[in-house]
Scaffold this motif. Sequence first.
Motif, PDB file in Angstrom:
ATOM      1  N   GLU A  99     -45.165 103.695   9.544  1.00  0.00           N
ATOM      2  CA  GLU A  99     -44.356 102.541   9.110  1.00  0.00           C
ATOM      3  C   GLU A  99     -43.725 101.824  10.303  1.00  0.00           C
ATOM      4  O   GLU A  99     -43.589 100.594  10.300  1.00  0.00           O
ATOM      5  N   ASN A 100     -43.345 102.587  11.321  1.00  0.00           N
ATOM      6  CA  ASN A 100     -42.790 101.961  12.515  1.00  0.00           C
ATOM      7  C   ASN A 100     -43.781 100.980  13.134  1.00  0.00           C
ATOM      8  O   ASN A 100     -43.409  99.880  13.548  1.00  0.00           O
ATOM      9  N   VAL A 101     -45.047 101.382  13.189  1.00  0.00           N
ATOM     10  CA  VAL A 101     -46.067 100.497  13.750  1.00  0.00           C
ATOM     11  C   VAL A 101     -46.326  99.327  12.803  1.00  0.00           C
ATOM     12  O   VAL A 101     -46.512  98.185  13.225  1.00  0.00           O
ATOM     13  N   ALA A 117     -54.188  89.281  -1.169  1.00  0.00           N
ATOM     14  CA  ALA A 117     -53.501  90.064  -2.199  1.00  0.00           C
ATOM     15  C   ALA A 117     -52.763  91.207  -1.514  1.00  0.00           C
ATOM     16  O   ALA A 117     -53.215  91.718  -0.489  1.00  0.00           O
ATOM     17  N   SER A 118     -51.614  91.595  -2.098  1.00  0.00           N
ATOM     18  CA  SER A 118     -50.757  92.515  -1.351  1.00  0.00           C
ATOM     19  C   SER A 118     -51.416  93.884  -1.159  1.00  0.00           C
ATOM     20  O   SER A 118     -51.188  94.550  -0.161  1.00  0.00           O
ATOM     21  N   ARG A 119     -52.287  94.308  -2.137  1.00  0.00           N
ATOM     22  CA  ARG A 119     -52.889  95.628  -1.969  1.00  0.00           C
ATOM     23  C   ARG A 119     -53.883  95.639  -0.796  1.00  0.00           C
ATOM     24  O   ARG A 119     -53.905  96.558   0.011  1.00  0.00           O
ATOM     25  N   ASP A 120     -54.683  94.570  -0.690  1.00  0.00           N
ATOM     26  CA  ASP A 120     -55.614  94.450   0.439  1.00  0.00           C
ATOM     27  C   ASP A 120     -54.845  94.436   1.753  1.00  0.00           C
ATOM     28  O   ASP A 120     -55.240  95.023   2.745  1.00  0.00           O
ATOM     29  N   ARG A 121     -53.718  93.732   1.689  1.00  0.00           N
ATOM     30  CA  ARG A 121     -52.903  93.582   2.888  1.00  0.00           C
ATOM     31  C   ARG A 121     -52.370  94.943   3.329  1.00  0.00           C
ATOM     32  O   ARG A 121     -52.434  95.304   4.488  1.00  0.00           O
ATOM     33  N   HIS A 126     -52.352  99.505   7.007  1.00  0.00           N
ATOM     34  CA  HIS A 126     -52.507 100.943   7.230  1.00  0.00           C
ATOM     35  C   HIS A 126     -53.579 101.222   8.264  1.00  0.00           C
ATOM     36  O   HIS A 126     -53.384 101.994   9.198  1.00  0.00           O
ATOM     37  N   ARG A 127     -54.723 100.610   8.065  1.00  0.00           N
ATOM     38  CA  ARG A 127     -55.867 100.868   8.936  1.00  0.00           C
ATOM     39  C   ARG A 127     -55.548 100.446  10.369  1.00  0.00           C
ATOM     40  O   ARG A 127     -55.833 101.158  11.322  1.00  0.00           O
ATOM     41  N   GLU A 128     -54.936  99.280  10.480  1.00  0.00           N
ATOM     42  CA  GLU A 128     -54.638  98.781  11.825  1.00  0.00           C
ATOM     43  C   GLU A 128     -53.613  99.687  12.512  1.00  0.00           C
ATOM     44  O   GLU A 128     -53.757 100.029  13.684  1.00  0.00           O
TER      45      GLU A 128
END
Length: 253
Positions: A99-101, A117-121, A126-128
């Motif tokens: 979460e910090n990142v 869409a917020s879920r894709d976002r 997360h992945r990034e």
Amino acid sequence: MKPPVLAVRDLAKSFDGFMAVDGVDLEVRVGETVALIGPNGAGKTTFYNLISGRMRPTRGSIVFEGRDVTGLPPHRMSRLGLSRSFQINNIFEELTVRENVEVALTALHRKSWRLFASRDRDEALHREADGVLARLGLAELAPTRAGVLSYGDKRLLEIAIVLATRPQLVLLDEPTAGMTPDETRAVTRLIREIADSGDQTFVVTEHDMEVVFELADRIVVLHHGRVLAQGSADEIRANRAVREAYLGDEQEA
Ligand SMILES: Nc1ncnc2c1ncn2[C@@H]1O[C@H](COP(=O)(O)OP(=O)(O)OP(=O)(O)O)[C@@H](O)[C@H]1O
Ligand SMILES: [Mg+2]
């Protein structure tokens, strides 16, 4: 020669008449790693505060990627591609490592992500974030609350936050301060790898001379707010004025 990322002219900062930074001229070129060193109180952190927009200079100018940015606030500087770490840790202890990142990434992506869409976002975020953490060897700690990390891992997380947004210019203020020798070696190697692997430019402050000599393409020595010397590791090692500045400070202490 590569163009300068950063060019400061006659930069100065006074605190009630005391010149903490006193007329610094400095150019840093694309892809360079510059070590900014100097005895305690030399003005290194103040210099970072000026460059990153935390403090307004008393005089002088700051040009970042060809644009006059003198007096711009920190959030503008970071959006332009300048990111810094702090001498003292600056992470959200209650949030997880990931979460910090993500907080840093969200600030960067805010505009472009309105389209998704917020879920894709969230998944992309997360992945990034996980990609950044993997680069720093923190992947396994992603779900851990930042507050319970070891001191060394906290400092690593701070570097992850700084690098997350892929800034062109990275300012690191004593990245290995308080680390064990093993942690110091690991972080130094990591910064070296990242610096060698791309066009990112680093300015690093360090008291540990082994770290300085390993990282720096060029060393700039500040003393009493002025540039006392600059050059290669060998040139700085052999420089009498530099030795005297450090010795003089030890004798005063
Ligand atoms: N906000 C401030 N108000 C007043 N004086 C300050 C302030 N910040 C720094 N100074 C003074 O300016 C001088 C330079 O401080 P600075 O923190 O930039 O040094 P430094 O090179 O980062 O030192 P260190 O190696 O100990 O981190 C010091 O004498 C310090 O006491
Ligand atoms: Mg400092």
